[in-house]
Write a protein that holds these residues in place. Structure first.
Motif, mmCIF file in Angstrom:
data_model
loop_
_atom_site.group_PDB
_atom_site.id
_atom_site.type_symbol
_atom_site.label_atom_id
_atom_site.label_comp_id
_atom_site.label_asym_id
_atom_site.label_seq_id
_atom_site.Cartn_x
_atom_site.Cartn_y
_atom_site.Cartn_z
ATOM 1 N N GLY A 186 0.832 -1.197 0.000
ATOM 2 C CA GLY A 186 0.000 0.000 0.000
ATOM 3 C C GLY A 186 0.866 1.246 0.000
ATOM 4 N N ILE A 187 0.244 2.381 -0.180
ATOM 5 C CA ILE A 187 0.930 3.668 -0.082
ATOM 6 C C ILE A 187 0.631 4.259 1.290
ATOM 7 N N HIS A 188 1.655 4.379 2.099
ATOM 8 C CA HIS A 188 1.528 5.046 3.397
ATOM 9 C C HIS A 188 1.738 6.544 3.176
ATOM 10 N N TYR A 189 0.903 7.349 3.797
ATOM 11 C CA TYR A 189 1.049 8.801 3.604
ATOM 12 C C TYR A 189 0.863 9.538 4.924
ATOM 13 N N ASN A 190 1.559 10.653 5.021
ATOM 14 C CA ASN A 190 1.547 11.456 6.236
ATOM 15 C C ASN A 190 0.436 12.499 6.134
ATOM 16 N N ARG A 191 -0.583 12.328 6.944
ATOM 17 C CA ARG A 191 -1.745 13.210 6.873
ATOM 18 C C ARG A 191 -1.389 14.652 7.243
ATOM 19 N N ALA A 192 -0.443 14.812 8.177
ATOM 20 C CA ALA A 192 -0.047 16.164 8.573
ATOM 21 C C ALA A 192 0.617 16.899 7.413
ATOM 22 N N LEU A 193 1.482 16.204 6.675
ATOM 23 C CA LEU A 193 2.118 16.833 5.526
ATOM 24 C C LEU A 193 1.110 17.105 4.417
#
Length: 464
Positions: free
Chosen positions: A163-170
């Motif tokens: 999966g693609i992990h992504y930083n919600r804050a960024l």
């Protein structure tokens, strides 16, 4: 590179073609294996070393210690000692040969076949056959730990789809909607550039070392409809010099050299990518969809910053690369230690998936130490069994399930495909320098890199 179970849609592992192994024969490293059918005395005192992830925060260590205490109370003749361990492709063989591994350790699905062929692990199949769920494993997952006769030498304990992990804050800082992550590769590239431009952090990072460069590059290729190997009968052919590999590398080159959205570190492996992502230095990266626990317990990622979504798939054959994790027992273990090790694997890894009381007990200990409970993963058995286990612990789930929705709501609709079946880790290692070259040399000749890599990989396959 880590695990799942019985969902019939998960064609994670091809059939093994190895021959049955004789009991009490010498292994390739000179160790003697013992007939798994021997029955050791049930009450004889025994001590085993078991793997614990390296770098855990204190709460996770305390939870692990509590589970050990519970196990020892139920099995007073067994003493359990924990040993920090993480599987690393570039060092595992040396650790195995050097005798430094614990009695119970974990390996990716891709290692199962070779370990059995070389008799480098204990044959615990007789003990496994006595477990109440021994016949409930998905055939496609169970085969990763079985010999040619269907005897299970390693126990599948987890499964994954990339999966693609992504930083919600960024995402938020960059003006992107964290509840609407990218759904195409063009959108991934656009989001990466936006994150880089607006936050100064790497919008997207690609792993490149310790076999992870080839692993993630091949993940991209699968998603674009390609494969690393084809099989016809007993013949395996490397398919590296293909339009899909070229397209994946050209996408990376564009993000690196045109968009400047990949930061300045091009030597990431699994550990450093997770550490930097958790620290808010990476907007997006690809890894197994079940990595939340590691990010929180080993890298102290704030849970509110975490997001994960499925890979965009293109073409008629676009698929998610999937694999898993197997629990193994050291070939050096005595029969008594082997029996105790199987009891530990059953208690620590498996009971929480199959028994309501065990599931609640495990979740309670974990929650009491403020560790994550209930993070969605691909099921080890079928999805109905997994859903039931989640219902058992519903009152103890403490993770933000809505932040997993882009992944958990869609992964079951995506086709999963097994990792390359022959010389998998060697194939990945051969592709590491290809990824590194594209990210460090603006004038890298992708066509030549792929042509040379295919020749190299075919030689590896033919020699295996």
């Amino acid at each position: 590179m880590k695990s799942t179970r019985r969902n019939v849609a998960l064609t994670l592992v091809g059939a093994l073609t190895i021959s049955a192994l004789a009991a009490c024969s010498s292994s390739s490293d000179g160790e003697t294996t013992t007939d798994a059918a021997e029955t050791p005395a049930a009450d004889e005192p025994v001590t085993i070393q078991v793997a614990m992830d390296e770098g855990l925060e204190q709460g996770a260590i305390d939870a692990f210690d509590e589970r050990i205490a519970q196990f020892q109370e139920a099995n007073p003749n067994i003493t359990v000692e924990k040993q920090e361990y993480n599987w690393v492709g570039t060092t595992f063989t040396a650790d195995l040969a050097g005798g430094t591994l614990p009695d119970v350790f974990t390996v990716p699905f891709t290692d199962g076949r070779g370990l059995i062929e070389r008799q480098q692990i204990a044959d615990i199949s007789a003990q496994v056959a006595e477990l109440p769920y021994a016949d409930d494993f998905s055939e496609n997952v169970a085969v990763a730990g079985e010999d040619a006769d269907g005897n299970m030498w390693l126990i599948p304990i987890a499964a994954y789809g990339q999966g693609i992990h992504y930083n919600r804050a960024l995402f938020t800082e960059a003006g992107l909607d964290p509840d609407a992550p990218p759904t195409t590769w063009d959108e991934v590239q656009e989001a990466a550039k936006t994150i880089s431009d607006k936050t100064g952090q790497a919008g997207y990072v690609e792993m490149t070392s310790a076999n992870t460069g080839g692993w993630i590059l091949t993940t991209l290729v699968y998603a674009l409809g390609g494969r690393a190997e084809t099989q016809e009968g007993e013949t395996t052919t490397a398919t590296i010099n293909t339009p899909e590999y070229k397209k994946a590398l050209e996408m990376l080159a564009s993000m690196r050299w045109d968009d400047d959205s990949m930061g300045s570190n091009f030597s990431h492996d699994w550990g450093t990518s997770h550490a930097d992502f958790a620290a808010g230095k990476i907007g997006m990266f690809i890894s197994g969809g079940g990595d939340y626990g590691n990010l929180v317990t080993q890298n102290a990622m704030p849970e509110e910053d975490y997001g994960v979504t499925v890979l965009p798939l293109e073409g008629d054959d676009g698929a998610v690369l999937g694999g898993g994790t197997l629990a193994a027992v050291n070939a050096k273990a005595t029969p008594e230690e082997q029996a105790a090790a199987v009891k530990w694997i059953d208690f620590y890894y498996m009971e929480k998936l199959t028994d309501k009381d065990a599931a609640i007990a495990d979740a309670q200990v974990t929650a009491d130490q403020d560790q994550p409970v209930g993070a969605p993963v691909l099921p080890v058995f079928d999805k109905a069994t997994y859903d039931e286990s989640q219902e058992w612990i519903a009152d103890l789930i403490n993770v933000p399930l809505e932040q997993f929705a882009p992944y958990s709501d869609n992964i079951y609709d995506q086709p999963l495909a097994a990792e390359p079946p022959v010389a998998t880790q060697d194939l990945y290692a051969a592709l590491d320098p290809v990824v590194q070259a594209v990210l460090t040399d603006e004038n890298a000749d992708i066509d030549k890199l792929l042509s040379d890599a295919e020749t190299n990989v075919q030689g590896i396959i033919d020699a295996s």
